[in-house]
Design a protein around this motif. Structure first.
Motif, PDB file in Angstrom:
ATOM      1  N   SER A  76      40.619 -33.308 -37.017  1.00  0.00           N
ATOM      2  CA  SER A  76      39.356 -33.364 -37.752  1.00  0.00           C
ATOM      3  C   SER A  76      39.324 -32.504 -39.017  1.00  0.00           C
ATOM      4  O   SER A  76      38.370 -32.573 -39.772  1.00  0.00           O
ATOM      5  CB  SER A  76      38.202 -32.956 -36.834  1.00  0.00           C
ATOM      6  N   TYR A  77      40.355 -31.716 -39.273  1.00  0.00           N
ATOM      7  CA  TYR A  77      40.360 -30.851 -40.457  1.00  0.00           C
ATOM      8  C   TYR A  77      40.498 -31.690 -41.718  1.00  0.00           C
ATOM      9  O   TYR A  77      41.407 -32.506 -41.841  1.00  0.00           O
ATOM     10  CB  TYR A  77      41.502 -29.826 -40.376  1.00  0.00           C
ATOM     11  N   VAL A  78      39.592 -31.464 -42.670  1.00  0.00           N
ATOM     12  CA  VAL A  78      39.619 -32.220 -43.923  1.00  0.00           C
ATOM     13  C   VAL A  78      39.876 -31.295 -45.108  1.00  0.00           C
ATOM     14  O   VAL A  78      40.767 -31.531 -45.909  1.00  0.00           O
ATOM     15  CB  VAL A  78      38.303 -33.006 -44.127  1.00  0.00           C
ATOM     16  N   ALA A  79      39.075 -30.231 -45.233  1.00  0.00           N
ATOM     17  CA  ALA A  79      39.213 -29.322 -46.366  1.00  0.00           C
ATOM     18  C   ALA A  79      38.359 -28.082 -46.138  1.00  0.00           C
ATOM     19  O   ALA A  79      37.497 -28.059 -45.256  1.00  0.00           O
ATOM     20  CB  ALA A  79      38.789 -30.009 -47.661  1.00  0.00           C
ATOM     21  N   HIS A  80      38.619 -27.080 -46.980  1.00  0.00           N
ATOM     22  CA  HIS A  80      37.896 -25.819 -46.891  1.00  0.00           C
ATOM     23  C   HIS A  80      37.763 -25.256 -48.300  1.00  0.00           C
ATOM     24  O   HIS A  80      38.710 -25.303 -49.075  1.00  0.00           O
ATOM     25  CB  HIS A  80      38.695 -24.861 -45.999  1.00  0.00           C
ATOM     26  N   TYR A  81      36.582 -24.746 -48.641  1.00  0.00           N
ATOM     27  CA  TYR A  81      36.363 -24.128 -49.939  1.00  0.00           C
ATOM     28  C   TYR A  81      35.916 -22.691 -49.717  1.00  0.00           C
ATOM     29  O   TYR A  81      35.086 -22.420 -48.856  1.00  0.00           O
ATOM     30  CB  TYR A  81      35.289 -24.874 -50.734  1.00  0.00           C
ATOM     31  N   LEU A  82      36.466 -21.764 -50.496  1.00  0.00           N
ATOM     32  CA  LEU A  82      36.003 -20.391 -50.433  1.00  0.00           C
ATOM     33  C   LEU A  82      36.215 -19.714 -51.772  1.00  0.00           C
ATOM     34  O   LEU A  82      36.993 -20.171 -52.609  1.00  0.00           O
ATOM     35  CB  LEU A  82      36.709 -19.610 -49.323  1.00  0.00           C
ATOM     36  N   GLU A  83      35.477 -18.633 -51.963  1.00  0.00           N
ATOM     37  CA  GLU A  83      35.648 -17.788 -53.131  1.00  0.00           C
ATOM     38  C   GLU A  83      36.125 -16.444 -52.638  1.00  0.00           C
ATOM     39  O   GLU A  83      35.547 -15.876 -51.717  1.00  0.00           O
ATOM     40  CB  GLU A  83      34.338 -17.644 -53.892  1.00  0.00           C
ATOM     41  N   LEU A  84      37.194 -15.946 -53.254  1.00  0.00           N
ATOM     42  CA  LEU A  84      37.783 -14.685 -52.847  1.00  0.00           C
ATOM     43  C   LEU A  84      38.183 -13.905 -54.084  1.00  0.00           C
ATOM     44  O   LEU A  84      39.046 -14.371 -54.856  1.00  0.00           O
ATOM     45  CB  LEU A  84      38.992 -14.947 -51.943  1.00  0.00           C
ATOM     46  N   LYS A  85      37.561 -12.776 -54.300  1.00  0.00           N
ATOM     47  CA  LYS A  85      37.863 -11.909 -55.446  1.00  0.00           C
ATOM     48  C   LYS A  85      37.868 -12.675 -56.768  1.00  0.00           C
ATOM     49  O   LYS A  85      38.765 -12.543 -57.589  1.00  0.00           O
ATOM     50  CB  LYS A  85      39.201 -11.212 -55.237  1.00  0.00           C
ATOM     51  N   GLY A  86      36.866 -13.521 -56.942  1.00  0.00           N
ATOM     52  CA  GLY A  86      36.736 -14.273 -58.182  1.00  0.00           C
ATOM     53  C   GLY A  86      37.525 -15.567 -58.233  1.00  0.00           C
ATOM     54  O   GLY A  86      37.346 -16.356 -59.156  1.00  0.00           O
ATOM     55  N   ASP A  87      38.419 -15.786 -57.282  1.00  0.00           N
ATOM     56  CA  ASP A  87      39.178 -17.046 -57.223  1.00  0.00           C
ATOM     57  C   ASP A  87      38.383 -18.090 -56.464  1.00  0.00           C
ATOM     58  O   ASP A  87      37.754 -17.790 -55.452  1.00  0.00           O
ATOM     59  CB  ASP A  87      40.509 -16.859 -56.491  1.00  0.00           C
ATOM     60  N   ARG A  88      38.430 -19.314 -56.957  1.00  0.00           N
ATOM     61  CA  ARG A  88      37.847 -20.458 -56.261  1.00  0.00           C
ATOM     62  C   ARG A  88      39.011 -21.202 -55.611  1.00  0.00           C
ATOM     63  O   ARG A  88      39.890 -21.706 -56.312  1.00  0.00           O
ATOM     64  CB  ARG A  88      37.136 -21.372 -57.240  1.00  0.00           C
ATOM     65  N   ILE A  89      38.982 -21.268 -54.305  1.00  0.00           N
ATOM     66  CA  ILE A  89      40.127 -21.814 -53.569  1.00  0.00           C
ATOM     67  C   ILE A  89      39.695 -23.033 -52.771  1.00  0.00           C
ATOM     68  O   ILE A  89      38.708 -22.993 -52.032  1.00  0.00           O
ATOM     69  CB  ILE A  89      40.729 -20.748 -52.635  1.00  0.00           C
ATOM     70  N   PHE A  90      40.443 -24.107 -52.921  1.00  0.00           N
ATOM     71  CA  PHE A  90      40.207 -25.344 -52.184  1.00  0.00           C
ATOM     72  C   PHE A  90      41.438 -25.587 -51.328  1.00  0.00           C
ATOM     73  O   PHE A  90      42.532 -25.804 -51.848  1.00  0.00           O
ATOM     74  CB  PHE A  90      39.962 -26.497 -53.165  1.00  0.00           C
ATOM     75  N   VAL A  91      41.268 -25.519 -50.012  1.00  0.00           N
ATOM     76  CA  VAL A  91      42.391 -25.641 -49.078  1.00  0.00           C
ATOM     77  C   VAL A  91      42.376 -27.037 -48.460  1.00  0.00           C
ATOM     78  O   VAL A  91      41.345 -27.486 -47.949  1.00  0.00           O
ATOM     79  CB  VAL A  91      42.301 -24.575 -47.961  1.00  0.00           C
ATOM     80  N   VAL A  92      43.523 -27.703 -48.528  1.00  0.00           N
ATOM     81  CA  VAL A  92      43.660 -29.066 -47.997  1.00  0.00           C
ATOM     82  C   VAL A  92      44.928 -29.159 -47.160  1.00  0.00           C
ATOM     83  O   VAL A  92      45.867 -28.393 -47.363  1.00  0.00           O
ATOM     84  CB  VAL A  92      43.712 -30.100 -49.144  1.00  0.00           C
ATOM     85  N   PRO A  93      44.961 -30.093 -46.219  1.00  0.00           N
ATOM     86  CA  PRO A  93      46.182 -30.274 -45.437  1.00  0.00           C
ATOM     87  C   PRO A  93      47.343 -30.786 -46.296  1.00  0.00           C
ATOM     88  O   PRO A  93      47.138 -31.568 -47.223  1.00  0.00           O
ATOM     89  CB  PRO A  93      45.806 -31.338 -44.401  1.00  0.00           C
ATOM     90  N   VAL A  94      48.534 -30.343 -45.986  1.00  0.00           N
ATOM     91  CA  VAL A  94      49.732 -30.849 -46.652  1.00  0.00           C
ATOM     92  C   VAL A  94      49.824 -32.356 -46.397  1.00  0.00           C
ATOM     93  O   VAL A  94      49.623 -32.818 -45.280  1.00  0.00           O
ATOM     94  CB  VAL A  94      51.005 -30.151 -46.112  1.00  0.00           C
ATOM     95  N   GLY A  95      50.067 -33.126 -47.452  1.00  0.00           N
ATOM     96  CA  GLY A  95      50.269 -34.563 -47.309  1.00  0.00           C
ATOM     97  C   GLY A  95      49.003 -35.374 -47.092  1.00  0.00           C
ATOM     98  O   GLY A  95      49.084 -36.549 -46.756  1.00  0.00           O
ATOM     99  N   GLN A  96      47.846 -34.790 -47.318  1.00  0.00           N
ATOM    100  CA  GLN A  96      46.582 -35.508 -47.122  1.00  0.00           C
ATOM    101  C   GLN A  96      46.481 -36.686 -48.086  1.00  0.00           C
ATOM    102  O   GLN A  96      46.910 -36.610 -49.237  1.00  0.00           O
ATOM    103  CB  GLN A  96      45.417 -34.550 -47.345  1.00  0.00           C
ATOM    104  N   ASP A  97      45.910 -37.777 -47.618  1.00  0.00           N
ATOM    105  CA  ASP A  97      45.695 -38.960 -48.440  1.00  0.00           C
ATOM    106  C   ASP A  97      44.883 -38.576 -49.680  1.00  0.00           C
ATOM    107  O   ASP A  97      43.866 -37.884 -49.561  1.00  0.00           O
ATOM    108  CB  ASP A  97      44.936 -40.016 -47.621  1.00  0.00           C
ATOM    109  N   PRO A  98      45.305 -38.984 -50.874  1.00  0.00           N
ATOM    110  CA  PRO A  98      44.595 -38.598 -52.102  1.00  0.00           C
ATOM    111  C   PRO A  98      43.116 -38.990 -52.117  1.00  0.00           C
ATOM    112  O   PRO A  98      42.287 -38.260 -52.639  1.00  0.00           O
ATOM    113  CB  PRO A  98      45.355 -39.325 -53.210  1.00  0.00           C
ATOM    114  N   ARG A  99      42.779 -40.117 -51.540  1.00  0.00           N
ATOM    115  CA  ARG A  99      41.371 -40.529 -51.521  1.00  0.00           C
ATOM    116  C   ARG A  99      40.551 -39.647 -50.594  1.00  0.00           C
ATOM    117  O   ARG A  99      39.413 -39.298 -50.900  1.00  0.00           O
ATOM    118  CB  ARG A  99      41.243 -41.989 -51.141  1.00  0.00           C
ATOM    119  N   SER A 100      41.119 -39.268 -49.468  1.00  0.00           N
ATOM    120  CA  SER A 100      40.424 -38.346 -48.561  1.00  0.00           C
ATOM    121  C   SER A 100      40.246 -36.989 -49.225  1.00  0.00           C
ATOM    122  O   SER A 100      39.189 -36.355 -49.111  1.00  0.00           O
ATOM    123  CB  SER A 100      41.222 -38.168 -47.264  1.00  0.00           C
TER     124      SER A 100
END
Length: 117
Positions: A76-100
């Motif tokens: 069920s994991y799709v993505a995760h967004y967080l801000e850390l020390k001024g960085d905007r980080i978008f975490v996605v699974p390796v090899g995830q379908d581009p449309r997803s």
């Protein structure tokens, strides 16, 4: 925008997403309600649209090997967004379908009220 991290763990199965059903428009995923975060170029492929949005919002994309997760979380994991020390980080699974990946980015940008840089 809240400083807490947001996860859409099961974006494809939530009632919220059902209400904002996604469709393919010019090969780019966009919500029925004219999501302002989607790529303005309707002819772009999902990879190009994703790259345009990550640059526009100043996001660092991190691909994560989700094989370390328990099976039910991994499915069920799709993505995760967080801000850390001024960085905007978008975490996605390796090899995830581009449309997803693009769909998850659009949802998280809207949900977290992220503004362009």
């Amino acid at each position: 925008m809240p400083k807490t991290a947001a996860t859409i763990a099961d974006a494809s199965r939530t009632e919220f997403q059902g209400a904002q059903e996604h469709q393919v428009v010019g090969r780019v995923l966009a919500s029925d309600n004219d999501n302002p975060h989607r790529s303005p170029d309707g002819k772009s492929d999902p990879v190009t649209a994703f790259e345009v949005l990550t640059a526009k919002y100043g996001l660092r994309v991190v691909e994560w090997d989700i094989s370390v997760l328990e099976p039910e979380l991994r499915e069920s994991y799709v993505a995760h967004y967080l801000e850390l020390k001024g960085d905007r980080i978008f975490v996605v699974p390796v090899g995830q379908d581009p449309r997803s990946r693009l769909s998850a980015l659009n949802l998280l940008l809207a949900h977290q009220e992220v503004t362009p840089v």
